[in-house]
Write a protein that holds these residues in place. Structure first.
Motif, PDB file in Angstrom:
ATOM      1  N   ARG A  31       0.848  -1.189   0.000  1.00 27.20           N
ATOM      2  CA  ARG A  31       0.000   0.000   0.000  1.00 27.20           C
ATOM      3  C   ARG A  31       0.888   1.245   0.000  1.00 27.20           C
ATOM      4  N   ARG A  32       0.604   2.146  -0.927  1.00 31.84           N
ATOM      5  CA  ARG A  32       1.215   3.467  -0.946  1.00 31.84           C
ATOM      6  C   ARG A  32       0.120   4.526  -0.904  1.00 31.84           C
ATOM      7  N   LEU A  33       0.434   5.702  -0.393  1.00 34.02           N
ATOM      8  CA  LEU A  33      -0.542   6.762  -0.216  1.00 34.02           C
ATOM      9  C   LEU A  33      -0.382   7.831  -1.281  1.00 34.02           C
ATOM     10  N   SER A  34      -1.522   8.377  -1.738  1.00 32.20           N
ATOM     11  CA  SER A  34      -1.497   9.394  -2.791  1.00 32.20           C
ATOM     12  C   SER A  34      -0.655  10.587  -2.389  1.00 32.20           C
ATOM     13  N   LYS A  35      -0.780  11.028  -1.135  1.00 32.12           N
ATOM     14  CA  LYS A  35      -0.086  12.236  -0.704  1.00 32.12           C
ATOM     15  C   LYS A  35       1.429  12.071  -0.721  1.00 32.12           C
ATOM     16  N   ASP A  36       1.916  10.825  -0.705  1.00 29.78           N
ATOM     17  CA  ASP A  36       3.354  10.586  -0.747  1.00 29.78           C
ATOM     18  C   ASP A  36       3.912  10.612  -2.160  1.00 29.78           C
ATOM     19  N   HIS A  37       3.049  10.506  -3.166  1.00 26.67           N
ATOM     20  CA  HIS A  37       3.531  10.358  -4.539  1.00 26.67           C
ATOM     21  C   HIS A  37       2.899  11.333  -5.530  1.00 26.67           C
ATOM     22  N   LEU A  38       1.791  11.941  -5.162  1.00 29.91           N
ATOM     23  CA  LEU A  38       1.081  12.814  -6.091  1.00 29.91           C
ATOM     24  C   LEU A  38       0.799  14.157  -5.441  1.00 29.91           C
ATOM     25  N   ASP A  39       0.696  15.168  -6.275  1.00 32.84           N
ATOM     26  CA  ASP A  39       0.328  16.495  -5.808  1.00 32.84           C
ATOM     27  C   ASP A  39      -1.189  16.613  -5.875  1.00 32.84           C
ATOM     28  N   LEU A  40      -1.858  16.434  -4.731  1.00 35.95           N
ATOM     29  CA  LEU A  40      -3.313  16.411  -4.696  1.00 35.95           C
ATOM     30  C   LEU A  40      -3.860  17.709  -4.111  1.00 35.95           C
ATOM     31  N   PRO A  41      -5.012  18.147  -4.610  1.00 41.04           N
ATOM     32  CA  PRO A  41      -5.612  19.372  -4.061  1.00 41.04           C
ATOM     33  C   PRO A  41      -6.212  19.105  -2.689  1.00 41.04           C
ATOM     34  N   PRO A  42      -6.171  20.075  -1.788  1.00 46.19           N
ATOM     35  CA  PRO A  42      -6.856  19.888  -0.496  1.00 46.19           C
ATOM     36  C   PRO A  42      -8.365  19.838  -0.690  1.00 46.19           C
ATOM     37  N   VAL A  43      -9.024  19.077   0.199  1.00 38.68           N
ATOM     38  CA  VAL A  43     -10.478  18.926   0.148  1.00 38.68           C
ATOM     39  C   VAL A  43     -11.093  19.693   1.316  1.00 38.68           C
ATOM     40  N   GLU A  44     -11.981  20.614   1.018  1.00 36.14           N
ATOM     41  CA  GLU A  44     -12.655  21.386   2.061  1.00 36.14           C
ATOM     42  C   GLU A  44     -14.089  20.896   2.204  1.00 36.14           C
ATOM     43  N   TRP A  45     -14.437  20.434   3.402  1.00 35.66           N
ATOM     44  CA  TRP A  45     -15.783  19.929   3.673  1.00 35.66           C
ATOM     45  C   TRP A  45     -16.652  21.067   4.210  1.00 35.66           C
ATOM     46  N   ILE A  46     -17.840  21.207   3.655  1.00 38.09           N
ATOM     47  CA  ILE A  46     -18.769  22.257   4.062  1.00 38.09           C
ATOM     48  C   ILE A  46     -20.123  21.618   4.341  1.00 38.09           C
ATOM     49  N   ASP A  47     -20.615  21.755   5.549  1.00 35.74           N
ATOM     50  CA  ASP A  47     -21.938  21.251   5.882  1.00 35.74           C
ATOM     51  C   ASP A  47     -23.002  22.260   5.455  1.00 35.74           C
ATOM     52  N   VAL A  48     -23.999  21.776   4.709  1.00 30.09           N
ATOM     53  CA  VAL A  48     -25.091  22.628   4.221  1.00 30.09           C
ATOM     54  C   VAL A  48     -26.343  22.292   5.019  1.00 30.09           C
ATOM     55  N   PRO A  49     -26.833  23.202   5.849  1.00 33.60           N
ATOM     56  CA  PRO A  49     -28.019  22.906   6.659  1.00 33.60           C
ATOM     57  C   PRO A  49     -29.275  22.766   5.815  1.00 33.60           C
ATOM     58  N   CYS A  50     -30.081  21.760   6.142  1.00 35.63           N
ATOM     59  CA  CYS A  50     -31.345  21.520   5.427  1.00 35.63           C
ATOM     60  C   CYS A  50     -32.488  21.517   6.439  1.00 35.63           C
ATOM     61  N   GLU A  51     -33.586  22.094   6.059  1.00 38.33           N
ATOM     62  CA  GLU A  51     -34.749  22.152   6.937  1.00 38.33           C
ATOM     63  C   GLU A  51     -35.453  20.799   6.961  1.00 38.33           C
ATOM     64  N   ALA A  52     -35.902  20.396   8.131  1.00 31.15           N
ATOM     65  CA  ALA A  52     -36.625  19.127   8.263  1.00 31.15           C
ATOM     66  C   ALA A  52     -38.121  19.385   8.233  1.00 31.15           C
TER      67      ALA A  52
END
Length: 450
Positions: free
Chosen positions: A244-265
């Motif tokens: 097993r090798r990791l992408s971050k060790d071998h590739l230039d990957l973009p950072p991932v930003e997680w955003i929670d979108v509130p939804c009405e119930a």
């Protein structure tokens, strides 16, 4: 410590009977090819568990011997891709769909897991009456065969026993518990080499404990293993059979930003979630409840978010191409119909799916709705700059795998976004918290927390 991140063999080992060249491969891919070949020459099966985007397909195809006989078993959604990749990486071999016979010399046959034949109780072999002893079997998304009780796993195990060697390819070897990882090792004939003492030795190393769980389908209680941990001693044993090798060790990957979108119930949704909460509270608050309970709740959440998903997709698509993922069909159909774009659900043909992906990758389609289970496997969708998670599957690793369809090598943007739709109800907040915990746990166990 990082699971399987360091090979235990010398850099660039050599192996006999190599294909003529390794042009077009990166250094770490050449190491992977050499490792697969060296084990094949000793008649051993192997597990290639490189993270998504590191080129497991290219490595496995280049590792095949000259005039190889090969069978590829993969999800139906990527059969066409395997045929195309075979032509690209091994033009000396003939790719073709599987037609119920062993591959001939110099041939790569491709079939889906669903097309595996039924088991014959009178025979220990999956394919009866044919010689498969010289065939190398490649299993893409091999985690699909980690559940020891599933019919698919039993079929794969029989096929592995017929072949010269099996290569298990997956970017997500640990999807839930240490027990599932053991199932993967058993299925592909790797458990005895890594753990000669068997399941007891593995459980002891993982500090696995057991609990009694009543299974309504069986009408009795069974002993179920709790998580356990993948510690340093287990990692060292796994390195003998898996790479097993990791992408971050071998590739230039973009950072991932997680955003929670509130939804009405809506009122009816809130009433339903309130009514099932007592059933959820019978189970460990840090674990998801049984699949039936989870699926019913997330289906209700997904239905309530269809209109909001359409609006969010329209809004995000003004700035960047976007993928809309759901574990359920209702939001996918709603987005597809409202925005008049084709979707990927598994109901379309291979040709239709490839045409849809080509339109999206070519910029002619701004929004691509897809189910997590189908769109999250094997497709390269790095034209997207964002993904919308309408809901999440029972297995957190599947959600992460879907995100990696676009947050991968070849992504031209310096940052990508994941919009997770979240309803203001304790049950949905509990789901998100557990998924976040699982994602962090997987990073700690499989990727050393890096």
């Amino acid at each position: 410590m990082t699971l399987l991140s360091r090979p235990t063999w010398p850099t660039r080992p050599t192996a006999p009977a190599a294909p003529p060249c390794l042009d077009g491969l990166r250094d770490y891919q050449c190491d992977g090819v050499a490792w697969l070949r060296s084990r094949l020459d000793r008649g051993l099966s192997s597990a290639l568990w490189d993270e998504m985007g590191l080129g497991k397909t290219a490595q496995s195809l280049r590792a095949l011997p000259l005039r190889a006989r090969c069978l590829v078993v993969c999800p139906a959604s990527v059969r066409g891709q395997w045929i195309a990749e075979t032509r690209r990486w091994r033009p000396d071999l003939r790719p073709a769909p599987h037609e119920g016979r062993p591959p001939m010399e110099g041939e790569v046959l491709v079939m889906s897991y669903d097309a595996l034949p039924d088991l014959d109780p009178r025979s220990p072999a999956l394919f009866v009456g044919e010689d498969w002893s010289q065939v190398v079997a490649i299993f893409d998304e091999a985690h699909r065969a980690s559940n020891a009780d599933a019919a698919r796993t039993r079929k794969v195990r029989r096929l592995v026993g017929q072949c010269r060697a099996a290569w298990a390819l997956t970017g997500t070897p640990l999807r839930g518990t240490a027990g599932e990882l053991w199932g993967l090792l058993v299925t592909f004939g790797l458990s005895r080499e890594a753990f000669p003492g068997g399941r007891d030795e593995y459980d002891r190393m993982c500090s696995t404990t057991y609990e009694e769980v009543y299974v309504r389908r069986l009408g009795r209680s069974i002993s179920k293993p709790r998580h356990g941990e993948i510690g340093p001693e287990v990692e060292e044993r796994l390195r003998a059979v898996a790479l097993r090798r990791l992408s971050k060790d071998h590739l230039d990957l973009p950072p991932v930003e997680w955003i929670d979108v509130p939804c009405e119930a809506p009122r009816d949704l809130r009433d339903y979630l309130d009514s099932v909460t007592p059933q959820w509270n019978r189970y460990d608050p840090d674990e998801l409840p049984p699949f039936e309970l989870y699926s019913a709740a997330t289906a209700a959440l997904a239905r309530s978010r269809c209109a909001a998903a359409v609006d969010l997709a329209r809004d995000v698509a003004r700035d960047r191409q976007v993928l809309v993922f759901s574990a359920h069909l209702d939001p996918i159909h709603a987005v597809s119909k409202a925005l008049r774009v084709p979707a990927i659900t598994g109901a379309e043909s291979d040709r239709e799916r490839q045409a849809t992906v080509a339109r999206f990758m070519g910029g002619k389609q701004r929004v691509l709705p897809a189910t997590i289970q189908v769109g999250g496997e094997g497709l390269n969708l790095q034209a997207a700059g964002a993904g919308i998670l309408v809901d999440q599957t029972f297995v957190p690793a599947e959600t992460e795998q879907a995100v990696r369809r676009f947050a991968r090598y070849g992504q031209k943007l310096d940052r990508v976004f994941v919009y997770r739709m979240v309803t203001d109800h304790p049950l949905d907040q509990r789901i998100c918290r557990i998924h976040d915990q699982k994602r962090r746990l997987a990073a700690q166990i499989v990727d050393g927390g890096r």
